[in-house]
Write an enzyme that holds these catalytic residues in place. Structure first.
Site, PDB file in Angstrom:
ATOM      1  CG  HIS A  72      -1.970  -0.870   1.239  1.00 44.59           C
ATOM      2  ND1 HIS A  72      -3.274  -0.842   1.964  1.00 44.59           N
ATOM      3  CD2 HIS A  72      -2.331  -2.069   0.430  1.00 44.59           C
ATOM      4  CE1 HIS A  72      -4.093  -1.564   1.548  1.00 44.59           C
ATOM      5  NE2 HIS A  72      -3.391  -2.623   0.634  1.00 44.59           N
ATOM      6  CE1 TYR A 201      -4.948   3.640   8.493  1.00 43.78           C
ATOM      7  CE2 TYR A 201      -5.476   3.657  11.217  1.00 43.78           C
ATOM      8  CZ  TYR A 201      -4.700   3.060   9.861  1.00 43.78           C
ATOM      9  OH  TYR A 201      -3.523   2.235  10.276  1.00 43.78           O
ATOM     10  N   PRO A 293      -3.267   0.550  19.032  1.00 44.65           N
ATOM     11  CG  PRO A 293      -5.247  -0.913  18.379  1.00 44.65           C
ATOM     12  CD  PRO A 293      -4.660  -0.049  19.627  1.00 44.65           C
ATOM     13  CE  LYS A 297       4.507   3.712  13.270  1.00 45.93           C
ATOM     14  NZ  LYS A 297       4.421   2.816  12.100  1.00 45.93           N
ATOM     15  CE1 TYR A 384      -0.784   3.817   9.468  1.00 49.00           C
ATOM     16  CE2 TYR A 384       0.197   3.254   7.273  1.00 49.00           C
ATOM     17  CZ  TYR A 384      -0.851   3.075   8.448  1.00 49.00           C
ATOM     18  OH  TYR A 384      -1.730   1.969   8.121  1.00 49.00           O
TER      19      TYR A 384
HETATM   20  P1  FAD Z   1       2.972 -11.392  21.728  1.00 50.64           P
HETATM   21  O1  FAD Z   1       2.281 -11.412  20.482  1.00 50.64           O
HETATM   22  O2  FAD Z   1       2.089 -10.924  22.722  1.00 50.64           O
HETATM   23  O3  FAD Z   1       3.633 -12.780  21.733  1.00 50.64           O
HETATM   24  C1  FAD Z   1       4.025 -13.092  23.079  1.00 50.64           C
HETATM   25  C2  FAD Z   1       3.860 -14.635  23.245  1.00 50.64           C
HETATM   26  O4  FAD Z   1       4.557 -15.068  24.439  1.00 50.64           O
HETATM   27  C3  FAD Z   1       2.690 -15.093  23.018  1.00 50.64           C
HETATM   28  O5  FAD Z   1       2.714 -16.216  22.202  1.00 50.64           O
HETATM   29  C4  FAD Z   1       2.290 -15.942  24.645  1.00 50.64           C
HETATM   30  O6  FAD Z   1       1.569 -16.904  24.515  1.00 50.64           O
HETATM   31  C5  FAD Z   1       3.626 -16.074  24.794  1.00 50.64           C
HETATM   32  N1  FAD Z   1       3.712 -16.322  26.367  1.00 50.64           N
HETATM   33  C6  FAD Z   1       3.153 -15.280  27.267  1.00 50.64           C
HETATM   34  N2  FAD Z   1       3.323 -15.795  28.635  1.00 50.64           N
HETATM   35  C7  FAD Z   1       4.341 -16.628  28.665  1.00 50.64           C
HETATM   36  C8  FAD Z   1       4.999 -17.346  29.449  1.00 50.64           C
HETATM   37  N3  FAD Z   1       4.928 -17.084  30.779  1.00 50.64           N
HETATM   38  N4  FAD Z   1       5.990 -18.295  29.198  1.00 50.64           N
HETATM   39  C9  FAD Z   1       6.221 -18.605  27.571  1.00 50.64           C
HETATM   40  N5  FAD Z   1       5.510 -17.958  26.918  1.00 50.64           N
HETATM   41  C10 FAD Z   1       4.558 -16.993  27.353  1.00 50.64           C
HETATM   42  N6  FAD Z   1       0.949  -4.119  15.567  1.00 50.64           N
HETATM   43  C11 FAD Z   1       1.678  -3.435  14.431  1.00 50.64           C
HETATM   44  O7  FAD Z   1       2.610  -3.641  14.282  1.00 50.64           O
HETATM   45  N7  FAD Z   1       0.481  -3.375  13.340  1.00 50.64           N
HETATM   46  C12 FAD Z   1      -0.775  -3.444  13.471  1.00 50.64           C
HETATM   47  O8  FAD Z   1      -1.479  -3.271  12.390  1.00 50.64           O
HETATM   48  C13 FAD Z   1      -1.416  -3.962  14.476  1.00 50.64           C
HETATM   49  N8  FAD Z   1      -2.521  -3.966  14.906  1.00 50.64           N
HETATM   50  C14 FAD Z   1      -2.954  -4.452  16.045  1.00 50.64           C
HETATM   51  C15 FAD Z   1      -4.626  -4.634  16.155  1.00 50.64           C
HETATM   52  C16 FAD Z   1      -5.013  -5.207  17.411  1.00 50.64           C
HETATM   53  C17 FAD Z   1      -6.168  -5.351  17.410  1.00 50.64           C
HETATM   54  C18 FAD Z   1      -3.999  -5.596  18.417  1.00 50.64           C
HETATM   55  C19 FAD Z   1      -4.587  -6.185  19.746  1.00 50.64           C
HETATM   56  C20 FAD Z   1      -2.877  -5.437  18.258  1.00 50.64           C
HETATM   57  C21 FAD Z   1      -2.128  -5.009  17.129  1.00 50.64           C
HETATM   58  N9  FAD Z   1      -0.804  -4.813  16.799  1.00 50.64           N
HETATM   59  C22 FAD Z   1      -0.469  -4.151  15.641  1.00 50.64           C
HETATM   60  C23 FAD Z   1       0.154  -4.944  18.067  1.00 50.64           C
HETATM   61  C24 FAD Z   1       1.054  -6.443  17.919  1.00 50.64           C
HETATM   62  O9  FAD Z   1      -0.198  -7.349  17.676  1.00 50.64           O
HETATM   63  C25 FAD Z   1       1.637  -6.663  19.039  1.00 50.64           C
HETATM   64  O10 FAD Z   1       2.481  -5.732  19.173  1.00 50.64           O
HETATM   65  C26 FAD Z   1       2.578  -7.827  18.719  1.00 50.64           C
HETATM   66  O11 FAD Z   1       1.756  -9.086  18.759  1.00 50.64           O
HETATM   67  C27 FAD Z   1       3.787  -8.168  19.572  1.00 50.64           C
HETATM   68  O12 FAD Z   1       4.405  -9.296  19.415  1.00 50.64           O
HETATM   69  P2  FAD Z   1       5.447  -9.958  20.723  1.00 50.64           P
HETATM   70  O13 FAD Z   1       5.842 -11.367  20.114  1.00 50.64           O
HETATM   71  O14 FAD Z   1       6.144  -9.049  21.066  1.00 50.64           O
HETATM   72  O15 FAD Z   1       4.171 -10.465  21.860  1.00 50.64           O
HETATM   73  C1  DHB Z   2      -4.905  -3.046  11.213  1.00 49.96           C
HETATM   74  C2  DHB Z   2      -4.529  -2.631  12.646  1.00 49.96           C
HETATM   75  C3  DHB Z   2      -4.288  -1.526  13.006  1.00 49.96           C
HETATM   76  O1  DHB Z   2      -4.097  -1.176  14.133  1.00 49.96           O
HETATM   77  C4  DHB Z   2      -3.907  -0.628  11.827  1.00 49.96           C
HETATM   78  O2  DHB Z   2      -3.742   0.778  12.216  1.00 49.96           O
HETATM   79  C5  DHB Z   2      -4.254  -0.796  10.555  1.00 49.96           C
HETATM   80  C6  DHB Z   2      -4.506  -2.129  10.253  1.00 49.96           C
HETATM   81  C7  DHB Z   2      -5.381  -4.492  10.801  1.00 49.96           C
HETATM   82  O3  DHB Z   2      -5.508  -5.201  11.919  1.00 49.96           O
HETATM   83  O4  DHB Z   2      -5.406  -4.821   9.645  1.00 49.96           O
END
Ligand code: FAD
Ligand code: DHB
Length: 392
Positions: A72, A201, A293, A297, A384
């Site tokens: 995009h 958005y 979200p 980021k 962004y």
């Molecule tokens: P997590 O994905 O939380 O992974 C952590 C892992 O550790 C999990 O698998 C969990 O099961 C495991 N764990 C937990 N506790 C333990 C334990 N005690 N022992 C062993 N394992 C454990 N980010 C973006 O960049 N772009 C987006 O568009 C975006 N949209 C989002 C939309 C929504 C609705 C949400 C909720 C989040 C969004 N995010 C987005 C954020 C993004 O999903 C998170 O920042 C990302 O998942 C972080 O990755 P992580 O591996 O740090 O943590």
């Molecule tokens: C999505 C999530 C976001 O937080 C965003 O800013 C854009 C897209 C998504 O899940 O597609």
């Protein structure tokens, strides 16, 4: 068992770090408390910064993303029933983002890890971290009723906001900063064609709405909702009706609805724990920080953290501690910029309890400024698409 690095958590941060360390010849284990299917079933991020896609290419796991992901070059900022395109490419000198689900990215990383014969423990229970304030840290867990201990040089805490890693650091050694927003996001996934070919958005008097997608046949939509809302109380029909109310009239008319295949509510929060290092424990991704979200980021920050961490660990095994000593400060400089951007974009696009008439006028003035001032537009666009990595 003994490894150089024990990675706690097998989400995007843990899996990206696993691949980075493998490439650097550093042996690591990933210890994940959930099953593989559970991790892959969580529908979360959708937008990857160019730096994140480049990282996947460097790791040799970008092929499916390039085949199936959607590049995009802009998105729409809608308010007052009208569309205003933010031309990311033009405003940033050619940068773009990739729409590719977190689920798919994690899947690709898991496949690469399995193909390389690297060890991941799923469904690890009672995971605990020990002795990371000394030279010989350990991670203990049980699996299938059997207890295990992993001795290592370093622990990477990649276990998300609710994980055990940050909780294992003595509370007086961490400074935390937090903002909890007075609303959540209700998200829906549906096998319907997206209402627009780019993300939309929308700032609306009834609350924020976001139109996103996973493919030309799969849509992802979000609505700002109350923190008291329960997902069971939102029928699909109620969701589509509310979305139509918030979209510009031409989009509302074009919207194709269908049964949801996933529906969930996420609370919104900004959170940072400092420093991101305690002895030989290094926090990365959501374990150290959370952003709302709105700016997409979170996953991208997890990717930049583990990039720094892998580089610092490679430097350590090559004889220099400089990278490890700078890890926290270097990460936090980029983290705080993303925290600021996500907070700002959230504040601009959502209805707060105290927004009122004055707040709405100010939001509209800022939106109007953003779409007419190339300088303001460029500031939005460069954040962004992702700010450059900091150097130490
Ligand atoms: P997590 O994905 O939380 O992974 C952590 C892992 O550790 C999990 O698998 C969990 O099961 C495991 N764990 C937990 N506790 C333990 C334990 N005690 N022992 C062993 N394992 C454990 N980010 C973006 O960049 N772009 C987006 O568009 C975006 N949209 C989002 C939309 C929504 C609705 C949400 C909720 C989040 C969004 N995010 C987005 C954020 C993004 O999903 C998170 O920042 C990302 O998942 C972080 O990755 P992580 O591996 O740090 O943590
Ligand atoms: C999505 C999530 C976001 O937080 C965003 O800013 C854009 C897209 C998504 O899940 O597609």
């Amino acid at each position: 068992m003994r490894v150089q690095v024990a990675i706690v958590g097998g989400g995007p941060a843990g899996h990206l770090l696993g691949q980075l360390l493998h490439r650097a010849g550093i042996d690591a284990i990933v210890i994940e408390q959930r099953s593989q299917d559970y991790v892959l079933g969580r529908i979360r991020a959708g937008v990857l910064e160019q730096g994140t896609t480049e990282l996947l290419d460097e790791l040799g796991v970008g092929a499916r993303m390039h085949r199936e992901g959607l590049v995009h070059g802009g998105f729409s900022l809608d308010f007052d029933g009208a569309h205003h395109r933010i031309d990311l490419q033009q405003l940033t000198g050619g940068k773009q983002v990739m729409v590719y689900g977190q689920t798919e990215l994690t899947h690709d990383l898991m496949d690469a890890r399995a193909a390389a014969g690297l060890k991941t423990v799923y469904e690890a229970e009672q995971v605990s971290l020990h002795d990371f304030d000394g030279e010989h840290p350990k991670v203990r867990y049980t699996n299938g009723g059997v207890s295990y201990e992993v001795e290592c040089d370093f622990i990477a805490g990649c276990d998300g906001y609710h994980g055990v890693s940050r909780a294992s650091v003595p509370a007086n050694s961490l400074q935390t900063y937090e903002r909890v927003y007075p609303f959540g996001w209700l998200g829906i996934l549906a096998d319907t064609p997206p209402v627009s070919h780019e993300l939309v958005y929308t700032n609306h008097a009834r609350g924020f709405a976001l139109c996103s997608m996973r493919s030309p046949r799969r849509s992802r939509y979000y609505l700002q909702c109350s923190l008291d809302d329960k997902v069971e109380h939102w029928s699909d029909a109620a969701f589509w009706d509310e979305l139509r109310r918030r979209l510009a009239p031409d989009l509302a008319e074009r919207l194709v609805t269908g049964p949801s295949i996933e529906k969930s509510i996420a609370p919104l929060r900004s959170f940072v724990a400092e420093p991101m290092r305690f002895g030989r424990l290094f926090l990365a991704g959501d374990a150290a920080h959370i952003v709302p979200p709105t700016g997409a980021k979170g996953l991208n920050l997890a990717a930049s953290d583990v990039r720094y961490l892998a580089r610092a660990l490679a430097e350590f095994y090559a004889g220099s501690r400089t990278g490890l000593d700078h890890y926290s400060d270097t990460c936090l400089r980029r983290v705080w910029k993303a925290v600021r951007f996500s907070w700002w974009f959230t504040s601009l696009m959502h209805k707060f309890p105290d927004t009122g008439g004055f707040g709405q006028k100010v939001q509209h003035a800022e939106l109007d400024y953003l779409i007419h001032s190339p300088a303001a537009g460029a500031a939005l666009a460069e954040n962004y698409v992702g700010l450059p990595l900091e150097t130490w």
